[in-house]
Design an enzyme around this catalytic site. Structure first.
Site, PDB file in Angstrom:
ATOM      1  N   ASP A 328     -12.332 -28.366  60.027  1.00 59.52           N
ATOM      2  CA  ASP A 328     -12.086 -29.527  60.867  1.00 59.52           C
ATOM      3  C   ASP A 328     -13.148 -30.569  60.527  1.00 59.52           C
ATOM      4  OD1 ASP A 328     -10.962 -31.050  62.842  1.00 59.52           O
ATOM      5  OD2 ASP A 328     -12.045 -30.090  64.477  1.00 59.52           O
ATOM      6  N   ASP A 629     -12.847 -26.241  66.459  1.00 59.99           N
ATOM      7  CA  ASP A 629     -13.408 -26.122  67.807  1.00 59.99           C
ATOM      8  C   ASP A 629     -12.404 -26.434  68.903  1.00 59.99           C
ATOM      9  OD1 ASP A 629     -13.141 -28.801  67.416  1.00 59.99           O
ATOM     10  OD2 ASP A 629     -15.265 -29.295  67.573  1.00 59.99           O
ATOM     11  N   ASP A 633      -6.843 -25.990  66.862  1.00 62.43           N
ATOM     12  CA  ASP A 633      -7.244 -25.157  65.729  1.00 62.43           C
ATOM     13  C   ASP A 633      -6.882 -23.682  65.918  1.00 62.43           C
ATOM     14  OD1 ASP A 633      -8.596 -27.303  64.369  1.00 62.43           O
ATOM     15  OD2 ASP A 633     -10.197 -27.115  65.828  1.00 62.43           O
TER      16      ASP A 633
END
Length: 899
Positions: A328, A629, A633
């Protein structure tokens, strides 16, 4: 016919389709809908019984072998071995049971994100109800600080911004509108008229109609994906499965061959059966599961010291095999803290140092710090950003945080770097009027009193603010085109740009209006900010590249920002290739399969897009680690070979779906974990290379003696003793090896390669045959010298034990000489070997052991000859390492000559 997405429908059409209106539903209608749609909560997954979970822990080829070994040792009356194996089985089952019992926690964590209460309009009256009672058609009121209780199509939005980072990964709150959006295939991050369950209203207020509840919300869809997504087996589990199968087949084949040969040459059936069973038990490395657990536990401890917490032991080795890390952007590669990096006063650029919300840094021009007197003209630009502002900055446990909009937080920090003190400035320039930001206008304005004067401050999009300006504070005339060009350049580099302007207000102005700010403004400057990459992340990405690991960015942020950050941290951006979620939505899996080989930046993706990318990479044979996070995800974290969640800013959902949690949200911790993972796997290989030659030699030496027509060199109990004394402390000690220094300079471990490399397989055969020959030679020599069979067998058993003593030193590195490594760099091994030798000496000279193992004392001269014979294993392996290293050095020269 496909259902038109809610965001494409006008409010009247939504009302009509759901049978509602601005006055809300009737209570009877709401009750009927609740009956048909069910409560607004996420369905819990069916729980598997504890007994089934426990039984699953025994469904493994290696466990089958251990069960057979336990049965055999029990039949032989070797109850101590039976107990040891049973303890091993139980220990592994308990560990597996605990891990699997926690597997569904990711879905249960989503339950905690549901809002307990919701403000609704029913029958024209406002009331507060349990969020579980919400149904499609309910009218919901949202205000600043509220958590959104369902998926809501907004019908009214006033200065409304919602933090959607847990779903989209975007660091800046999304500005919401009420109008229909005609575009097709929009990801959640682009559906600006929808408020999604679990997100938080940062500022403003809004009204909307519930369009989806429970499992049908975006959050519910993620829960379903998590539940339906099967966690990938770790490479170590795959390798151990293959290894166990092969060991079982080889042992079975070797035992059958040995038994057949023995019977063929006239050996008694009962004696051959007992011997073959004992040899099989000695060959099976039953201590390997415990050693595996210890090796992984050592890796876990080392990683914990570097802020990486492992939730599942096999994840340690998976890092060593990782070939691709899908990361990410927000909060992982970047700090998730907007930071002003550049200020332009209309004539010159100034750079600001420091990152994040900590108000520390310098203001530079041409990278040289400028004293405050030389940048005094910038004070008004920073003052406007500080005071035309609805957010605040505060410190919490040593961490600076923003209460409000991250963009406004960045402006407060930049003002403090310029020497302005928020409380002092607010005292000198008290606010007496405000026009909040609205996306249609593109600016925010405030009215301030300064002594006997009044000033209007305004901040907003450069193109909007410049339309209202007539002059520039720092230069004669207003060169609008030049300033906009510079602003566009900042934007193309992934920065968010805001312009600051001001003007003296009439003394009689008591209320701020749009008409008052429409003319005669002076541009104070523009500030450009970005969510900056972590400094350590840049080095970590570089380290991953050296280690042969490809880093891919998958983010919900905008393509321009994603590409800019990717370039900053060193991710491959060849040709500026970025794939967006809309493009993925229109792609077939076959097309995406080919694109993932070359594209390393994905932007504006939805959770199911990220999952598709991960699966296509895995279909290429890559070992994929995913970091993240947010809730968005979680499905990909669970599907990947290794899911890595961020500890500080990570949601509970992400943590529960992951295999590893990075406690300091630092991408660099993942790179350190890669090294530990490779060291762990190397140490497991060392243990296997140490153990397997014993089994090869046991069967080889028995077969050699049978073919020579001499007695079998060991009794069944002696074989079990060899197995015990050579699989003891020294095996555990090998798991503490520190690893080669160049371990992260090598390519990732090949997923198709087994527990043992080709080199180690070849070397195992060489060592096994050497030990077999050595034992047969010493045993036959002892018999020819007229020694008793018991003493000859004692010599044979001691020869085998000392061969393994020196084999332990060989096992410390696949390529490096033991003289390069240093004898005492692993003191645990020295202690373990000393303990094994002392135990074997006791077995030879202590009367109870002599009775139990049928041993006889041997003379000092015999010891010297055995040591000399056993040392040959070091000489042979050192020669093999030297020849192979020489061949490696020669190959590049040959390629050069050929060229």
């Amino acid at each position: 016919m496909a259902h038109t997405p809610w965001y494409q429908k006008a409010a009247d059409e939504v009302f009509r389709e759901l049978g509602t209106g601005p006055s809300g539903l009737h209570e009877k209608t709401a009750a009927d809908k609740l009956e048909s749609h069910g409560p607004n909560c996420l369905p819990e997954a069916k729980r598997v019984s504890s007994a089934v979970i426990l039984l699953r822990q025994f469904a493994s080829p290696l466990i089958y072998i251990l069960l057979i070994a336990a049965a055999v040792t029990f039949v032989l009356g070797e109850y101590k071995d039976t107990i040891v194996i049973a303890v091993v089985l139980l220990f592994n089952a308990v560990i597996g049971f605990i891990q699997e019992s926690r597997a569904e926690e990711s879905v249960r964590a989503l339950q905690r994100m549901i809002v307990p209460q919701a403000r609704v309009v029913r029958e024209g009256r406002e009331k507060e109800i349990s969020s579980e009672g919400l149904v499609p058609g309910d009218i919901v009121l949202l205000a600043s600080g509220a958590k959104v209780p369902a998926d809501i199509r907004l019908t009214g939005a006033i200065e409304m911004r919602i933090d959607e980072s847990l779903l989209t990964g975007e660091s800046v709150p999304a500005e919401k509108i009420a109008d229909a959006i005609p575009d097709a295939n929009l990801t959640p991050g682009d559906q600006r008229n929808i408020a999604f369950m679990g997100t938080v209203v940062v500022n403003g207020r809004g009204t909307g109609v519930v369009v989806e509840t429970g499992a049908r919300t975006v959050l519910g869809g993620i829960a379903h994906e998590i539940r339906e997504t099967k966690a990938a087996r770790a490479p170590l589990q795959e390798k151990f499965g293959r290894f166990s199968n092969r060991i079982g087949l080889y042992v079975l084949a070797a035992a059958a061959a040995l038994f057949g040969v023995g019977i063929a040459v006239g050996e008694p059936v009962r004696e051959m059966f007992m011997t073959v069973v004992a040899a099989a038990v000695a060959t099976i490395p039953e201590g390997l599961p415990v050693v595996l657990t210890i090796a992984l536990a050592v890796g876990v401890q080392r990683m914990a010291a570097r802020n990486a917490i492992l939730r599942k032991l096999p994840a340690v080795e998976t890092l060593g095999s990782t070939t691709v890390i899908c990361t990410d952007k927000t909060g992982t590669l970047t700090k998730n803290e907007m930071t002003v990096k550049v200020v332009f006063d209309g004539a010159r650029h100034f750079e600001l140092t420091g990152t994040g919300y900590e108000p520390k840094g310098e203001i530079l021009h041409d990278w040289i710090p400028k004293p405050e007197a030389e940048r005094e003209h910038l004070a008004m630009c920073f003052r406007v950003g500080l005071l035309c502002n609805e957010s605040s900055l505060y410190e919490d446990d040593g961490i600076w945080r923003v209460n409000g909009d991250p963009t406004e937080g960045a402006l407060i920090v930049s003002a403090q770097k310029a020497g302005l003190q928020p409380e002092e400035e607010k005292r000198r320039y008290p606010q007496i009027g405000i026009i909040p930001f609205e996306s249609d206008r593109g600016y925010m304005a405030t009215l301030h009193r300064f002594g006997d004067e009044k000033y209007i401050f305004i901040k907003g999009a450069p193109e909007k603010v410049l339309e209202l300006c007539v002059s520039c504070m720092e230069r004669d005339g207003l060169r609008t085109e030049e300033i906009l060009k510079i602003s566009d350049r900042f934007a193309s580099e992934g920065m968010r740009v805001l312009a600051m302007a001001y003007k003296r207000a009439p003394d009689d102005l008591s209320e701020l209006s749009h008409e008052a700010v429409q003319h005669d403004l002076t541009l104070a400057g523009i500030q450009a900010m970005i969510d900056p990459p972590r400094e350590e992340a840049v080095e970590a990405v570089r380290g991953c590249r050296r280690a042969g690991i490809r880093v891919i960015m998958i983010t919900g942020d905008h393509p321009t920002t994603a590409l800019a950050i990717a370039k900053m941290v060193g991710i491959d951006t060849t040709g500026n290739r970025v794939i967006t979620g809309r493009e993925i939505e229109e792609m077939k899996d076959e097309d995406l399969f080919h694109r993932v080989k070359t594209v390393s930046v994905y932007a504006r993706v939805a959770p199911h897009h990220k999952l598709r990318i991960v699966r296509q990479l895995m279909d290429h044979g890559e070992v994929v680690a995913v970091t993240g996070d947010g809730v968005n995800d979680a499905p990909a974290l669970r599907a990947a070979h290794l899911g890595v969640a961020m500890g500080r800013k990570g949601t509970d959902v992400a943590k529960e779906a992951s295999d590893m949690v990075v406690t300091d949200d630092n991408f660099a911790a993942i790179f350190h974990a890669v090294r530990e993972g490779r060291v762990v796997f190397e140490n497991i290989r060392k243990v296997v290379f140490f153990l397997i030659p014993t089994g090869v030699a046991a069967i080889g030496s028995i077969l050699g003696c049978v073919l020579m027509g001499i007695p079998i060199p060991y009794t069944a109990s002696q074989l079990l003793w060899i197995n015990l004394v050579t699989n003891g402390f020294q095996v555990i000690a090998l798991t503490f090896e520190p690893g080669d220094r160049d371990v992260v300079q090598r390519p990732p471990l090949d997923p198709s390669e087994g527990i043992m490399s080709k080199i180690l397989v070849q070397r195992t055969v060489i060592v096994g045959l050497l030990i077999s020959a050595g034992v047969v030679v010493k045993f036959s020599w002892a018999l020819q010298a007229g020694m008793s069979l018991e003493k000859a067998r004692t010599i044979a058993m001691t020869t085998m034990v000392l061969f393994q003593f020196f084999q332990a030193w060989n096992s410390r590195s696949e390529t490096k000489s033991i003289f390069q490594i240093g004898v005492f760099t692993n003191p645990y091994l020295a202690y373990g070997l000393a303990a094994s030798v002392m135990a074997h000496v006791a077995a030879i000279y202590a009367p109870p052991f002599q009775w139990l193992l049928s041993t006889e004392p041997i003379a000092g001269a015999d010891w010297l000859l055995i040591v000399a014979m056993s040392l040959s294993v070091i000489a042979v392996v050192e020669c093999d390492k030297w020849v192979r290293s020489g061949a490696k050095r020669k190959r590049p020269e040959e390629r050069g000559a050929g060229a």
